[in-house]
Design a protein around this motif. Structure first.
Motif, PDB file in Angstrom:
ATOM      1  N   MET B   1       0.817  -1.429   0.161  1.00  0.00           N
ATOM      2  CA  MET B   1      -0.073  -0.093  -0.028  1.00  0.00           C
ATOM      3  C   MET B   1       0.883   1.176  -0.032  1.00  0.00           C
ATOM      4  N   PRO B   2       0.373   2.154  -0.958  1.00  0.00           N
ATOM      5  CA  PRO B   2       1.289   3.440  -0.940  1.00  0.00           C
ATOM      6  C   PRO B   2       0.930   4.244   0.368  1.00  0.00           C
ATOM      7  N   ASN B   3       1.964   5.270   0.814  1.00  0.00           N
ATOM      8  CA  ASN B   3       1.479   5.779   1.918  1.00  0.00           C
ATOM      9  C   ASN B   3       0.602   7.262   1.648  1.00  0.00           C
ATOM     10  N   THR B   4       0.892   7.730   0.442  1.00  0.00           N
ATOM     11  CA  THR B   4       0.055   8.918   0.131  1.00  0.00           C
ATOM     12  C   THR B   4      -0.964   8.272  -0.868  1.00  0.00           C
ATOM     13  N   ILE B   5      -2.118   8.871  -0.578  1.00  0.00           N
ATOM     14  CA  ILE B   5      -3.335   8.631  -1.506  1.00  0.00           C
ATOM     15  C   ILE B   5      -3.237   9.778  -2.701  1.00  0.00           C
ATOM     16  N   LYS B   6      -3.468   9.236  -3.881  1.00  0.00           N
ATOM     17  CA  LYS B   6      -3.418  10.165  -4.976  1.00  0.00           C
ATOM     18  C   LYS B   6      -4.772  10.431  -5.529  1.00  0.00           C
ATOM     19  N   ARG B   7      -5.087  11.483  -5.891  1.00  0.00           N
ATOM     20  CA  ARG B   7      -6.562  11.795  -6.400  1.00  0.00           C
ATOM     21  C   ARG B   7      -6.461  12.950  -7.393  1.00  0.00           C
ATOM     22  N   THR B   8      -7.560  12.893  -8.357  1.00  0.00           N
ATOM     23  CA  THR B   8      -7.415  13.989  -9.212  1.00  0.00           C
ATOM     24  C   THR B   8      -8.489  14.822  -9.243  1.00  0.00           C
ATOM     25  N   ALA B   9      -8.227  16.076  -9.137  1.00  0.00           N
ATOM     26  CA  ALA B   9      -9.232  17.134  -9.149  1.00  0.00           C
ATOM     27  C   ALA B   9      -9.179  18.058 -10.527  1.00  0.00           C
ATOM     28  N   PHE B  10     -10.385  18.455 -10.769  1.00  0.00           N
ATOM     29  CA  PHE B  10     -10.681  19.202 -11.964  1.00  0.00           C
ATOM     30  C   PHE B  10     -11.026  20.590 -11.867  1.00  0.00           C
ATOM     31  N   ILE B  11     -10.535  21.700 -12.035  1.00  0.00           N
ATOM     32  CA  ILE B  11     -11.211  22.887 -11.858  1.00  0.00           C
ATOM     33  C   ILE B  11     -11.801  23.308 -13.241  1.00  0.00           C
ATOM     34  N   VAL B  12     -13.157  23.750 -13.235  1.00  0.00           N
ATOM     35  CA  VAL B  12     -13.528  23.906 -14.460  1.00  0.00           C
ATOM     36  C   VAL B  12     -14.415  25.034 -14.680  1.00  0.00           C
ATOM     37  N   SER B  13     -14.202  26.030 -15.407  1.00  0.00           N
ATOM     38  CA  SER B  13     -14.831  27.380 -15.478  1.00  0.00           C
ATOM     39  C   SER B  13     -15.097  27.758 -16.716  1.00  0.00           C
ATOM     40  N   ASP B  14     -16.139  28.650 -16.822  1.00  0.00           N
ATOM     41  CA  ASP B  14     -16.762  29.396 -18.395  1.00  0.00           C
ATOM     42  C   ASP B  14     -15.911  30.574 -18.488  1.00  0.00           C
ATOM     43  N   ARG B  15     -15.208  31.016 -17.504  1.00  0.00           N
ATOM     44  CA  ARG B  15     -14.429  32.090 -17.529  1.00  0.00           C
ATOM     45  C   ARG B  15     -12.813  31.887 -17.140  1.00  0.00           C
ATOM     46  N   THR B  16     -12.311  32.999 -16.559  1.00  0.00           N
ATOM     47  CA  THR B  16     -10.927  32.832 -15.999  1.00  0.00           C
ATOM     48  C   THR B  16     -10.646  31.699 -15.325  1.00  0.00           C
ATOM     49  N   GLY B  17     -11.601  31.301 -14.383  1.00  0.00           N
ATOM     50  CA  GLY B  17     -11.274  30.209 -13.403  1.00  0.00           C
ATOM     51  C   GLY B  17     -10.630  30.686 -12.143  1.00  0.00           C
ATOM     52  N   LEU B  18     -10.315  32.060 -12.202  1.00  0.00           N
ATOM     53  CA  LEU B  18      -9.658  32.575 -10.969  1.00  0.00           C
ATOM     54  C   LEU B  18     -10.249  32.261  -9.577  1.00  0.00           C
ATOM     55  N   THR B  19     -11.645  32.520  -9.782  1.00  0.00           N
ATOM     56  CA  THR B  19     -12.535  32.179  -8.503  1.00  0.00           C
ATOM     57  C   THR B  19     -12.443  30.775  -7.991  1.00  0.00           C
ATOM     58  N   ALA B  20     -12.627  29.824  -9.026  1.00  0.00           N
ATOM     59  CA  ALA B  20     -12.747  28.410  -8.856  1.00  0.00           C
ATOM     60  C   ALA B  20     -11.435  28.086  -8.252  1.00  0.00           C
ATOM     61  N   SER B  29      -6.627  22.330   0.270  1.00  0.00           N
ATOM     62  CA  SER B  29      -5.457  22.230   1.181  1.00  0.00           C
ATOM     63  C   SER B  29      -6.094  21.879   2.712  1.00  0.00           C
ATOM     64  N   GLN B  30      -7.258  21.644   2.808  1.00  0.00           N
ATOM     65  CA  GLN B  30      -7.796  20.912   4.204  1.00  0.00           C
ATOM     66  C   GLN B  30      -7.594  19.300   4.199  1.00  0.00           C
ATOM     67  N   PHE B  31      -7.100  18.964   3.179  1.00  0.00           N
ATOM     68  CA  PHE B  31      -6.772  17.550   3.120  1.00  0.00           C
ATOM     69  C   PHE B  31      -5.573  17.220   2.765  1.00  0.00           C
ATOM     70  N   PRO B  32      -4.501  17.585   3.620  1.00  0.00           N
ATOM     71  CA  PRO B  32      -2.958  17.576   3.242  1.00  0.00           C
ATOM     72  C   PRO B  32      -2.434  15.981   3.221  1.00  0.00           C
ATOM     73  N   THR B  33      -3.078  14.898   3.508  1.00  0.00           N
ATOM     74  CA  THR B  33      -2.786  13.651   3.204  1.00  0.00           C
ATOM     75  C   THR B  33      -2.712  13.102   2.033  1.00  0.00           C
ATOM     76  N   ILE B  34      -3.526  13.841   1.252  1.00  0.00           N
ATOM     77  CA  ILE B  34      -3.968  13.374  -0.145  1.00  0.00           C
ATOM     78  C   ILE B  34      -3.145  14.149  -1.153  1.00  0.00           C
ATOM     79  N   ASP B  35      -2.615  13.564  -2.130  1.00  0.00           N
ATOM     80  CA  ASP B  35      -1.729  14.265  -3.061  1.00  0.00           C
ATOM     81  C   ASP B  35      -2.819  14.252  -4.394  1.00  0.00           C
ATOM     82  N   PHE B  36      -3.077  15.582  -4.552  1.00  0.00           N
ATOM     83  CA  PHE B  36      -3.915  15.959  -5.421  1.00  0.00           C
ATOM     84  C   PHE B  36      -3.449  16.426  -6.922  1.00  0.00           C
ATOM     85  N   GLN B  37      -3.611  15.703  -8.154  1.00  0.00           N
ATOM     86  CA  GLN B  37      -3.332  16.184  -9.196  1.00  0.00           C
ATOM     87  C   GLN B  37      -4.459  17.112  -9.926  1.00  0.00           C
ATOM     88  N   ILE B  38      -3.978  18.541  -9.814  1.00  0.00           N
ATOM     89  CA  ILE B  38      -5.031  19.161 -10.399  1.00  0.00           C
ATOM     90  C   ILE B  38      -5.087  19.684 -11.659  1.00  0.00           C
TER      91      ILE B  38
END
Lengths: 275, 275
Positions: B1-20, B29-38
């Motif tokens: 079992m790997p120590n770090t959980i990897k997960r994918t996260a998508f940020i999707v916006s119809d504009r600049t995406g800055l808010t998203a 950032s509230q889930f520091p044990t998970i390694d997110f591929q964004i």
């Protein structure tokens, strides 16, 4: 009856409030008929400060019969519950999603103060600062010897928005962005200067509505040829002709903010971000 | 079992995406044990682009058995429903609040493309750009004759973060921010230079951990006296002594991002924003 409805909105955060501000402004912009009076409370990180926000809520409620709409990003449960029990409508921008995310991820959130705007990675931070210094060093055609190090070189006439776009992109994305102002000579002969032809794949053009350009130039240089309508129209036509002939990607910045210009350029050019 | 959980996260916006992006990073950032591929998808403003995002969701679902977590800010109902029916978990950062806000305000939202990062007010936009030019003009002690026009003057030793903070604050808040580097002479005599004493109420000090300063200086000036440990420690001690003697508000920037430094200074000084 007044034509405009006035409402108060509070943005309350235990940190910088930047995320809450971005979200609240996006949401409020969907209600253009309402005139929102926005008050922002940042670094609300202890009981006294939270109590003060509650007091402000209640004084508005008493004065207007309607409390403020509160947009909240706050990690500490105790402080958050002080605000949510203030008797006004709270939109909890953060906690609303944390519960469902915990379920989905199968782990509890750390509930530590949000670090999203802090320095997470010193290398990334150093890159952004280095990028900003690069953008300043190569602003306005200066130090073009360094163009080989640039990720992007923004090209356009004077005062079309090159410098703000370059600095914003360097700070926000950590990109090395230079900018080059097209001179009279280059505009007249409708060709790229030799400083730029070697870096064609890094070039990005900015253009702007000539009337807006005139307005901007007149604010500082009223009365000179530089800021008359004919010059603005001619320069823009010549610059756009260069962009088309040289097949450069370009963007009209007329009603765009610096953030939008930056995001659009990144979207169109897909540079390799250094962060 | 790997120590770090990897997960994918998508940020999707119809504009600049800055808010998203700001929201998603805060939440993740509230889930520091998970390694997110964004992965970020911006300007998703037509059916073809939305379909492409859905395809990417499904290919990740097939490959990993788990789809990406999607953080969405999208105003168009049709495009949004394409994404929300992709068979993956969607956190609808925008629509989640629009319904309750409509109820509360008693009006329908405009459901137009979010304008929050566009130019809403040309005067405000012009102010930000003018502020940025002012910050560049009065960077690093230059043109101190203009200090009477400044809202704030940031003071500190070389490379402690004055320039990035000044530029960020000018672009983000539209404030006129100058910065002044304390020289050897001023540090040694532990006094403010005469350029600054007339503007005491505008001064704000920056300091930094001497080890971090050393690290930053060594990246560019390795081997010089300027970048040895003793110099860094001495200069920081002298600068802080000046701040205390002169009763200037000051901030240690060691692990802070530019955005945090800006927000903290505004919070501590409450300057009159020009926007």
């Amino acid at each position: 009856m007044p034509n405009t409805i006035k409402r108060t909105a509070f943005i309350v955060s235990d940190r910088t409030g930047l995320t809450a501000e971005a979200m609240a402004h996006s949401l409020l912009s969907q209600f253009p008929t309402i005139d929102f009076q926005i008050e922002t409370f940042t670094f609300i990180d202890n009981n006294d400060k939270a109590r003060e926000v509650v007091r402000r809520c209640q004084s508005i409620l008493q004065e207007h019969g309607l409390g403020p709409m509160v947009f909240l990003t706050m990690v500490n449960d105790e402080l958050r519950s002080q605000i949510t029990s203030a008797g006004v409508e709270v939109f909890d921008l953060f906690e609303t999603f944390i519960g469902p995310m915990e379920t989905r991820l199968g782990v509890k959130s750390s509930h530590t103060i949000g670090k999203s705007h802090g320095v997470q990675d010193e290398n990334a931070y150093t890159s952004r600062i280095a990028a900003m210094h690069f953008a300043m060093q190569t602003d306005d055609g200066m130090d073009s010897d360094y163009y080989r190090k640039a990720d992007l070189i923004i090209v356009g006439v004077s005062r079309c928005g090159k410098t703000p776009a370059s600095l914003y992109m360097s700070l926000h994305y950590g990109l090395y962005v230079s900018n080059y102002p097209l001179t009279d000579h280059e505009l007249e002969f409708k060709r790229l200067p030799k400083e730029l032809t070697a870096y064609r794949e890094k070039l990005f053009g900015l253009t702007i509505d000539p009337h807006r350009l005139l307005q901007i130039r007149q604010q500082r240089y009223k009365g000179s040829t530089y800021s008359d309508a004919t010059t603005c129209m001619r320069e823009i036509a010549q610059a756009e002709s260069i962009f088309r002939t040289e097949k450069l990607p370009y963007l009209n910045t007329t009603s765009m903010s610096v953030e939008e210009i930056g995001a659009m350029i990144v979207n169109k050019t897909k540079p390799v971000k250094r962060l």
